[in-house]
Design a protein around this motif. Structure first.
Motif, PDB file in Angstrom:
ATOM      1  N   VAL A 104       0.848  -1.187   0.000  1.00  0.00           N
ATOM      2  CA  VAL A 104       0.000   0.000   0.000  1.00  0.00           C
ATOM      3  C   VAL A 104       0.884   1.237   0.000  1.00  0.00           C
ATOM      4  O   VAL A 104       1.781   1.371   0.849  1.00  0.00           O
ATOM      5  N   ILE A 105       0.633   2.129  -0.957  1.00  0.00           N
ATOM      6  CA  ILE A 105       1.383   3.382  -1.044  1.00  0.00           C
ATOM      7  C   ILE A 105       0.523   4.481  -0.429  1.00  0.00           C
ATOM      8  O   ILE A 105      -0.620   4.706  -0.840  1.00  0.00           O
ATOM      9  N   TRP A 106       1.077   5.171   0.560  1.00  0.00           N
ATOM     10  CA  TRP A 106       0.343   6.224   1.259  1.00  0.00           C
ATOM     11  C   TRP A 106       0.731   7.585   0.673  1.00  0.00           C
ATOM     12  O   TRP A 106       1.885   7.991   0.746  1.00  0.00           O
ATOM     13  N   ARG A 107      -0.256   8.271   0.131  1.00  0.00           N
ATOM     14  CA  ARG A 107       0.002   9.574  -0.501  1.00  0.00           C
ATOM     15  C   ARG A 107      -0.587  10.680   0.380  1.00  0.00           C
ATOM     16  O   ARG A 107      -1.654  11.224   0.118  1.00  0.00           O
ATOM     17  N   TRP A 108       0.152  11.019   1.439  1.00  0.00           N
ATOM     18  CA  TRP A 108      -0.349  11.963   2.430  1.00  0.00           C
ATOM     19  C   TRP A 108      -0.435  13.391   1.890  1.00  0.00           C
ATOM     20  O   TRP A 108      -1.243  14.183   2.371  1.00  0.00           O
ATOM     21  N   MET A 109       0.396  13.720   0.916  1.00  0.00           N
ATOM     22  CA  MET A 109       0.353  15.077   0.356  1.00  0.00           C
ATOM     23  C   MET A 109      -0.991  15.353  -0.329  1.00  0.00           C
ATOM     24  O   MET A 109      -1.484  16.481  -0.304  1.00  0.00           O
ATOM     25  N   ASN A 110      -1.569  14.311  -0.926  1.00  0.00           N
ATOM     26  CA  ASN A 110      -2.890  14.495  -1.539  1.00  0.00           C
ATOM     27  C   ASN A 110      -3.932  14.904  -0.507  1.00  0.00           C
ATOM     28  O   ASN A 110      -4.807  15.726  -0.767  1.00  0.00           O
ATOM     29  N   LEU A 111      -3.816  14.308   0.692  1.00  0.00           N
ATOM     30  CA  LEU A 111      -4.751  14.647   1.766  1.00  0.00           C
ATOM     31  C   LEU A 111      -4.585  16.107   2.186  1.00  0.00           C
ATOM     32  O   LEU A 111      -5.571  16.808   2.455  1.00  0.00           O
ATOM     33  N   LEU A 112      -3.327  16.552   2.226  1.00  0.00           N
ATOM     34  CA  LEU A 112      -3.068  17.952   2.576  1.00  0.00           C
ATOM     35  C   LEU A 112      -3.633  18.897   1.514  1.00  0.00           C
ATOM     36  O   LEU A 112      -4.256  19.919   1.842  1.00  0.00           O
TER      37      LEU A 112
END
Length: 408
Positions: A36-44
């Motif tokens: 699983v790749i977590w793309r936290w910047m998208n959430l920001l």
């Protein structure tokens, strides 16, 4: 400045939106490596963007409420109407528009000319539906049925009898008007949602008949090899016939505008507007509601039939899939977005509604999303349409001399 309460509401909105979009924008599953790749910047990005958009949305709503929802008081509209009252400016604008219209197919590609022809066809369709919806106040969701009647009139008459485009043009208008009267009789007492449901059903009945009656309409296979318009019996090449079809659409558009403006100012046009405002009061004043409704349906259907014949000639192929309920909704959107009852509004609305998706093809994946957002914003902040209909006002002034003489 925004209050703490409004900023708090915008913050909670952004948090809620981040929660809803978390599985789609943050988590990405790689099925090859089972990771699983977590793309936290998208959430920001989602949180910050939603926060500022929420504040902007609140500001725009407050500005709209402060100005009032009456779009006829828009300074831009008043300035345009002031300039157009000047005969010199009006004449210059008409001459410039005519020059652009004439030279357009010679400076643009065949593809662009074909798109503009389609847009002009929707201008006429919108003006025809505007008679029913804008002038008469009758919600019509089966307008594509009359469009299909015109197209199949040309297709079937040419296939069986070899009748040319120019003869089928008035025949398509006549048969569509007959269908408009046949639709109008059973629904004379219906209004509002009930009228919309019946007209929607009428459109679907016509489409299903054309799709299933194979011996008559050739079913889903449709009718192919329909000839394009000829010029006094002379066959034209593809580029020439594209330009010729464009000029036919221009001529029919001008004819439609002139005739509908005349109808709007006529006795029947005033009866339509009275019926739209209050049907009971209109009937109590002695206006024949039956005649007004049947005339509105038949006159609106005439233009759909004419454009159906032109559509069959332009595409050289027709089948029931071209006349679905979505087609009726598109034409209704043209009327509503342009401005119900407003002839200039319907013209501008048709050009924008048809041309904008074509010119947004560069954003192939997002063009319909952008277009949909623009429509939502349009209906919220300008519900009267792009160019809303301005109510006519009459001022009675008395000459002071005449008054004095009368008093003497």
């Amino acid at each position: 400045m925004f209050s703490i309460k409004e900023l708090k509401r915008a913050f909670l909105t952004s948090l809620w939106f981040m929660f809803l979009t978390f599985p789609l924008l943050v988590m990405k599953v790689n099925t090859i490596t089972d990771t699983v790749i977590w793309r936290w910047m998208n959430l920001l990005y989602v949180g910050v963007g939603t926060f500022f958009l929420s504040i902007l949305w609140k500001y725009l709503l407050e500005r709209r409420d402060a100005k009032g929802s009456d779009s006829t008081k828009n300074p831009f509209n008043e300035k345009i109407s002031k300039y157009m009252k000047n005969k010199r400016v009006k004449t210059s604008a008409i001459v410039a528009l005519l020059l652009i219209v004439i030279i357009y197919p010679f400076i643009m590609s065949m593809y662009q000319t074909s798109i503009m022809t389609t847009a002009l066809m929707y201008v006429v369709l919108g003006l025809g539906l505007n008679i029913v919806v804008g002038f008469g106040g009758l919600l019509h969701l089966g307008y594509a049925a009359f469009y299909a009647v015109g197209a199949y009139t040309y297709g079937l008459l040419f296939y069986h009898f070899g009748i040319s485009f120019w003869i089928c043009l008035p025949l398509g208008a006549f048969l569509s008007a007959v269908f408009g009267i046949l639709l109008g009789f059973p629904i004379l007492r219906l209004r509002g949602d009930y009228l919309a449901i019946v007209t929607l059903a009428f459109g679907e009945i016509v489409r299903l008949i054309l799709e299933n009656w194979n011996d008559f309409s050739f079913g889903p296979s449709g009718i192919a090899n329909i000839p394009r318009p000829d010029f006094f019996g002379q066959k034209l090449r593809l580029a020439q016939v594209t330009n010729f079809t464009y000029f036919i659409a221009i001529g029919l558009t001008i004819l439609t505008i002139v005739l509908i403006r005349r109808m709007e100012s006529s006795k029947m046009g005033r009866a339509w507007e009275a019926m739209r405002e209050d049907e009971i009061a209109c009937q109590s004043m002695g206006i024949d509601i039956t005649k007004a409704k049947l005339t509105a349906f038949s006159m609106g259907a005439v233009w759909a039939g004419i454009m159906g014949v032109l559509f069959a000639a332009k595409t050289t192929f027709i089948n029931p899939a071209s006349f679905t309920t979505w087609e009726s909704i598109v034409i209704l959107c043209v009327v509503v977005i342009g401005g119900m009852g407003s002839i200039p509004g319907v013209i501008v609305g048709a050009l924008i509604f048809i041309l904008t998706p074509e010119y947004l093809r560069a954003f192939s994946q997002y063009r319909m999303l952008i277009f949909g957002i623009a429509l939502v914003m349009m209906m919220i902040f300008r519900p009267g349409g792009i160019i809303p209909k301005i109510r006519r006002s009459y001022k009675f002034s008395t000459d002071s001399k005449e008054t004095q003489e009368g008093e003497a």
